[in-house]
Design a protein around this motif. Structure first.
Motif, mmCIF file in Angstrom:
data_model
loop_
_atom_site.group_PDB
_atom_site.id
_atom_site.type_symbol
_atom_site.label_atom_id
_atom_site.label_comp_id
_atom_site.label_asym_id
_atom_site.label_seq_id
_atom_site.Cartn_x
_atom_site.Cartn_y
_atom_site.Cartn_z
ATOM 1 N N SER A 35 0.810 -1.348 0.008
ATOM 2 C CA SER A 35 0.038 -0.143 -0.144
ATOM 3 C C SER A 35 0.932 1.262 -0.235
ATOM 4 O O SER A 35 1.905 1.350 0.287
ATOM 5 C CB SER A 35 -0.965 -0.078 1.340
ATOM 6 O OG SER A 35 -0.308 0.146 2.408
ATOM 7 N N TRP A 37 1.121 5.675 0.760
ATOM 8 C CA TRP A 37 0.313 6.826 1.524
ATOM 9 C C TRP A 37 -0.748 6.513 2.405
ATOM 10 O O TRP A 37 -1.644 7.153 2.747
ATOM 11 C CB TRP A 37 -0.221 7.693 0.671
ATOM 12 C CG TRP A 37 0.540 8.234 -0.584
ATOM 13 C CD1 TRP A 37 1.885 8.737 -0.244
ATOM 14 C CD2 TRP A 37 0.397 8.396 -1.978
ATOM 15 N NE1 TRP A 37 2.365 9.127 -1.422
ATOM 16 C CE2 TRP A 37 1.571 9.115 -2.585
ATOM 17 C CE3 TRP A 37 -0.546 7.905 -3.045
ATOM 18 C CZ2 TRP A 37 1.595 9.214 -4.075
ATOM 19 C CZ3 TRP A 37 -0.587 8.202 -4.322
ATOM 20 C CH2 TRP A 37 0.650 8.632 -4.581
ATOM 21 N N CYS A 39 -2.892 4.233 2.177
ATOM 22 C CA CYS A 39 -4.118 3.882 1.583
ATOM 23 C C CYS A 39 -4.428 2.192 1.415
ATOM 24 O O CYS A 39 -3.942 1.636 0.536
ATOM 25 C CB CYS A 39 -4.353 4.475 -0.031
ATOM 26 S SG CYS A 39 -3.949 6.377 0.027
ATOM 27 N N PRO A 55 -5.017 10.823 -4.001
ATOM 28 C CA PRO A 55 -4.858 10.595 -2.680
ATOM 29 C C PRO A 55 -4.185 11.674 -2.011
ATOM 30 O O PRO A 55 -2.993 12.358 -2.645
ATOM 31 C CB PRO A 55 -4.084 9.392 -2.381
ATOM 32 C CG PRO A 55 -4.208 8.584 -3.591
ATOM 33 C CD PRO A 55 -4.331 9.508 -4.738
ATOM 34 N N LYS A 56 -4.461 12.244 -0.981
ATOM 35 C CA LYS A 56 -3.842 13.494 -0.367
ATOM 36 C C LYS A 56 -3.551 13.109 1.143
ATOM 37 O O LYS A 56 -4.457 13.270 2.041
ATOM 38 C CB LYS A 56 -4.593 14.718 -0.181
ATOM 39 C CG LYS A 56 -4.921 15.136 -1.599
ATOM 40 C CD LYS A 56 -5.598 16.481 -1.768
ATOM 41 C CE LYS A 56 -5.919 17.068 -3.015
ATOM 42 N NZ LYS A 56 -6.878 18.214 -3.114
ATOM 43 N N PRO A 57 -2.427 12.480 1.502
ATOM 44 C CA PRO A 57 -1.972 11.921 2.720
ATOM 45 C C PRO A 57 -2.370 12.932 3.877
ATOM 46 O O PRO A 57 -1.842 14.328 3.538
ATOM 47 C CB PRO A 57 -0.546 11.609 2.714
ATOM 48 C CG PRO A 57 -0.447 11.383 1.244
ATOM 49 C CD PRO A 57 -1.154 12.256 0.451
ATOM 50 N N CYS A 60 -7.082 9.273 2.436
ATOM 51 C CA CYS A 60 -7.234 8.395 1.138
ATOM 52 C C CYS A 60 -8.816 8.199 0.949
ATOM 53 O O CYS A 60 -9.695 8.118 1.777
ATOM 54 C CB CYS A 60 -6.564 6.958 1.504
ATOM 55 S SG CYS A 60 -4.706 7.008 1.783
ATOM 56 N N ASN A 61 -8.807 7.910 -0.327
ATOM 57 C CA ASN A 61 -10.423 7.743 -0.845
ATOM 58 C C ASN A 61 -10.470 6.364 -1.428
ATOM 59 O O ASN A 61 -11.401 6.103 -2.288
ATOM 60 C CB ASN A 61 -10.874 8.730 -1.818
ATOM 61 C CG ASN A 61 -10.894 10.275 -1.264
ATOM 62 O OD1 ASN A 61 -11.507 10.284 0.008
ATOM 63 N ND2 ASN A 61 -10.184 11.039 -1.506
ATOM 64 N N HIS A 64 -4.502 2.085 -2.670
ATOM 65 C CA HIS A 64 -3.488 2.368 -3.706
ATOM 66 C C HIS A 64 -2.132 1.596 -3.504
ATOM 67 O O HIS A 64 -1.691 1.759 -2.177
ATOM 68 C CB HIS A 64 -3.108 4.151 -3.665
ATOM 69 C CG HIS A 64 -2.280 4.470 -4.822
ATOM 70 N ND1 HIS A 64 -1.158 4.037 -5.361
ATOM 71 C CD2 HIS A 64 -2.787 5.431 -5.513
ATOM 72 C CE1 HIS A 64 -0.869 4.706 -6.441
ATOM 73 N NE2 HIS A 64 -1.754 5.615 -6.435
ATOM 74 N N ASN A 171 -5.076 1.322 -7.988
ATOM 75 C CA ASN A 171 -5.682 2.444 -7.415
ATOM 76 C C ASN A 171 -7.141 2.323 -7.673
ATOM 77 O O ASN A 171 -7.661 2.614 -8.565
ATOM 78 C CB ASN A 171 -5.190 3.679 -8.282
ATOM 79 C CG ASN A 171 -5.663 5.117 -7.453
ATOM 80 O OD1 ASN A 171 -6.388 4.951 -6.442
ATOM 81 N ND2 ASN A 171 -5.446 6.106 -8.179
ATOM 82 N N HIS A 173 -11.258 3.026 -5.909
ATOM 83 C CA HIS A 173 -12.136 3.688 -4.827
ATOM 84 C C HIS A 173 -13.055 2.474 -4.292
ATOM 85 O O HIS A 173 -13.027 2.484 -3.011
ATOM 86 C CB HIS A 173 -12.961 4.586 -5.503
ATOM 87 C CG HIS A 173 -12.540 5.786 -5.698
ATOM 88 N ND1 HIS A 173 -11.674 6.413 -4.876
ATOM 89 C CD2 HIS A 173 -12.730 6.913 -6.898
ATOM 90 C CE1 HIS A 173 -11.194 7.739 -5.615
ATOM 91 N NE2 HIS A 173 -11.836 7.825 -6.502
#
Length: 238
Positions: A35, A37, A39, A55-57, A60-61, A64, A171, A173
């Motif tokens: 994995s 970040w 995620c 993704p913005k650490p 996570c959405n 990844h 990656n 969702h």
């Protein structure tokens, strides 16, 4: 009437597409080879289908993987079931990057070693088929995989495994799994068997079979066997 061994005995199998029911796998056990970040694998079964495609650490959405293939992701659907469809939700960004191009979906049994990539890759008889490439649905993209054997019945197993092709990352969702459930056409009287035939339910359809004393295909006709004119009786001669 006497049923003889010489009687023509024909049964016609009628295939009907079985219904699909979405399984509740939200927050089920999930895993992956890696994995990134933070995620983690379980974020692909958290019930959230949409979000920022990148993704913005530490937020996570979805799941990844890292950048070092090969990659695989799996989810435990709880018990062994007949899986008919797997649906993957993703972002437009991942669609454009073709990250899941040529990826494979497997439905594997309870005893599978999910850490053995070579065992997973060789399960060609448990492989689902991609039926729709990425298509937009509201604000996300979906990809559908049908899962069935040569006879058209869904694949039996407990684990749904996504294996990424060669140098691709994963990656995603959200993943949804649909169980194939039986429709009993016989008990609901939705079959088309002849009035002189019996109906036997199967998982993916039903079988029409002429009753004793009749011959035919069970659907189009079941004609009476005239044992007297064919001398196929056991009446006393005197």
């Amino acid at each position: 009437m006497l049923l003889l061994n010489l009687m023509l005995f024909v049964a016609l199998f009628v295939r009907i597409n079985a219904d699909l029911r979405k399984l509740d796998i939200v927050n089920n056990s999930a895993g992956s080879d890696s994995s990134r970040w933070g995620c983690r694998a379980n974020l692909a079964v958290d019930g959230i289908k949409t979000g920022d495609p990148k993704p913005k650490p530490p937020v996570c959405n979805g799941f990844h993987s890292d950048e070092y293939p090969p990659h695989w992701w799996w989810v435990d659907i709880g018990s062994e079931k007949i899986v008919g469809l797997v649906r993957i939700y993703n972002s437009e960004a991942d669609f454009n990057n073709n990250n899941l191009y040529n990826s494979k979906i497997f439905v594997l049994g309870a005893g599978t070693d999910l850490e053995d990539l070579y065992v997973i890759r060789d399960k060609s008889d448990q492989l689902c088929e991609m039926v729709t490439a990425w298509m937009v649905t509201r604000d996300h993209w979906t990809m559908n995989f049908t899962c069935e054997d040569e006879g058209g019945l869904g694949l039996f197993g407990r684990y749904v495994v996504l294996y990424a092709h060669l140098d691709r990352i994963i990656n995603i969702h959200e993943v949804e799994v649909f169980e194939q459930i039986d429709i009993n056409e016989c008990s609901t009287d939705t079959h088309n068997c002849d009035t002189n035939a019996s109906c036997t339910n199967t998982m993916d359809g039903f079988i029409c079979e002429c009753n004793v004393g009749y011959y035919g295909d069970g659907v189009w006709y079941c004609d009476d066997i005239n044992e007297c004119s064919t001398d196929a009786h056991n009446c006393h001669t005197k």
